[in-house]
Write a protein that holds these residues in place. Sequence first.
Motif, short mmCIF file in Angstrom:
data_model
loop_
_atom_site.label_atom_id
_atom_site.label_comp_id
_atom_site.label_asym_id
_atom_site.label_seq_id
_atom_site.Cartn_x
_atom_site.Cartn_y
_atom_site.Cartn_z
N GLY A 1 54.71 39.37 32.97
CA GLY A 1 53.45 39.97 33.34
C GLY A 1 52.50 38.94 33.94
N ASP A 2 51.22 39.05 33.60
CA ASP A 2 50.20 38.21 34.22
C ASP A 2 50.22 36.78 33.69
N LEU A 3 49.96 35.84 34.62
CA LEU A 3 49.61 34.47 34.27
C LEU A 3 48.10 34.35 34.54
N SER A 4 47.72 33.58 35.56
CA SER A 4 46.31 33.47 35.95
C SER A 4 46.18 33.70 37.45
N ALA A 5 44.94 33.93 37.89
CA ALA A 5 44.68 34.03 39.32
C ALA A 5 44.81 32.65 39.95
N ARG A 6 44.83 32.61 41.26
CA ARG A 6 45.08 31.36 42.00
C ARG A 6 44.14 30.24 41.55
N TYR A 7 42.88 30.54 41.36
CA TYR A 7 41.91 29.54 40.93
C TYR A 7 41.36 29.83 39.54
N GLY A 8 42.07 30.67 38.80
CA GLY A 8 41.65 30.98 37.44
C GLY A 8 40.42 31.87 37.41
N GLY A 9 39.63 31.71 36.37
CA GLY A 9 38.45 32.56 36.20
C GLY A 9 38.83 33.90 35.58
N ALA A 10 37.86 34.80 35.56
CA ALA A 10 38.04 36.11 34.91
C ALA A 10 39.24 36.84 35.50
N ALA A 11 40.07 37.41 34.62
CA ALA A 11 41.26 38.16 35.03
C ALA A 11 41.14 39.59 34.51
N ARG A 12 41.37 40.55 35.37
CA ARG A 12 41.24 41.96 35.01
C ARG A 12 42.16 42.29 33.83
N GLY A 13 41.58 42.92 32.80
CA GLY A 13 42.36 43.35 31.65
C GLY A 13 42.61 42.26 30.62
N HIS A 14 42.02 41.08 30.79
CA HIS A 14 42.27 39.97 29.87
C HIS A 14 40.97 39.28 29.49
N ARG A 15 40.91 38.81 28.24
CA ARG A 15 39.81 37.95 27.83
C ARG A 15 40.13 36.49 28.13
N SER A 16 41.40 36.17 28.13
CA SER A 16 41.81 34.79 28.41
C SER A 16 42.47 34.74 29.80
N HIS A 17 43.57 34.04 29.93
CA HIS A 17 44.29 33.93 31.22
C HIS A 17 43.41 33.32 32.32
N ARG A 18 42.49 32.44 31.97
CA ARG A 18 41.54 31.93 32.97
C ARG A 18 41.84 30.50 33.41
N THR A 19 42.70 29.79 32.69
CA THR A 19 42.89 28.37 32.98
C THR A 19 44.33 28.00 33.29
N GLY A 20 45.18 28.99 33.55
CA GLY A 20 46.56 28.70 33.91
C GLY A 20 47.45 28.32 32.75
#
Length: 304
Positions: free
Chosen positions: A100-119
């Motif tokens: 499933g999800d890791l993090s966005a390209r530059y991190g930060g807030a991720a839809r549906g997650h409280r964490s997953h912001r720092t890779g």
Amino acid sequence: MHSRPLLVLATFLLGLVALCCAACVGSSPTPLAPALRGSIGVPHHGVITDAVELPKQGAGYRLLRSGGARWGTAGLVAAVQRAAAEVARARPGGEPLLVGDLSARYGGAARGHRSHRTGRDADLLLYALTPDGRSVRSPGFVQFGPDGLARIGDGAADPASSRPGAPQYVRFDVEREWLLVKSLVRSPDAHVQWLFLARWLEALLIEYARALGEDPELIWYAESVLLQPSDSTAHADHLHLRVACTSDDFLSGCLGGGPHWPWLPAVPQLVAPSDGDLAAALLDDLLPGCAAASSRVAAPDGAL
């Protein structure tokens, strides 16, 4: 010249510097803080630079979704790839791990997650079997109960064929899931901090490992990092991997967000200067010559 006003000023300046540094760590690298790189901040409040993309598919795994959050630290991505490949080699012919999800390209807030912001986070769906023991691709985020079964719908097609039928179930594949956990815990890349999972599924895994005669130390590692989170869902539908900051990460803005287990790489121990030395250095930069004068007033004839 009196030392007390100078020390008060130095204390104020130190507090201001600390406040600015905290603000930088909580956001992103800036020209004022160029050393902040990589996984910055804590998992629920931070960003990532130099992220590595997890390919859409590889040996033993497939991405659940083709777009979106599939970026992480080099260690996280390598650990997922290695663990999935090791499971596939040990049990060939089975369905791949769905990631499933890791993090966005530059991190930060991720839809549906409280964490997953720092890779440093990755959601790994659970391996599944048909009730009679055939490997089947995970049907998605379905809840497995204490009996190891998950209901996937009324009248749904058999997950191993196209035949319609009565309410269908899949079974938790304890064998392959333990192989995955074992690989992650032993991985030289992962530095696992947590494996978030429902306590009843953890119990099935640990019971299986003990019956298999696994190394007690390995089981202790697994029991330590397997945890049902208290601030979110029980995680009965996926395994949430979180890796720890590496030694280099700590020096570049990564913050722990959890315990530092004794088997993880040592945290760098920085030797801080004394308060007096630090205050004197700051004052000497701001008001050349004042620090020396201050030290002579505060400690005449070298006395302490």
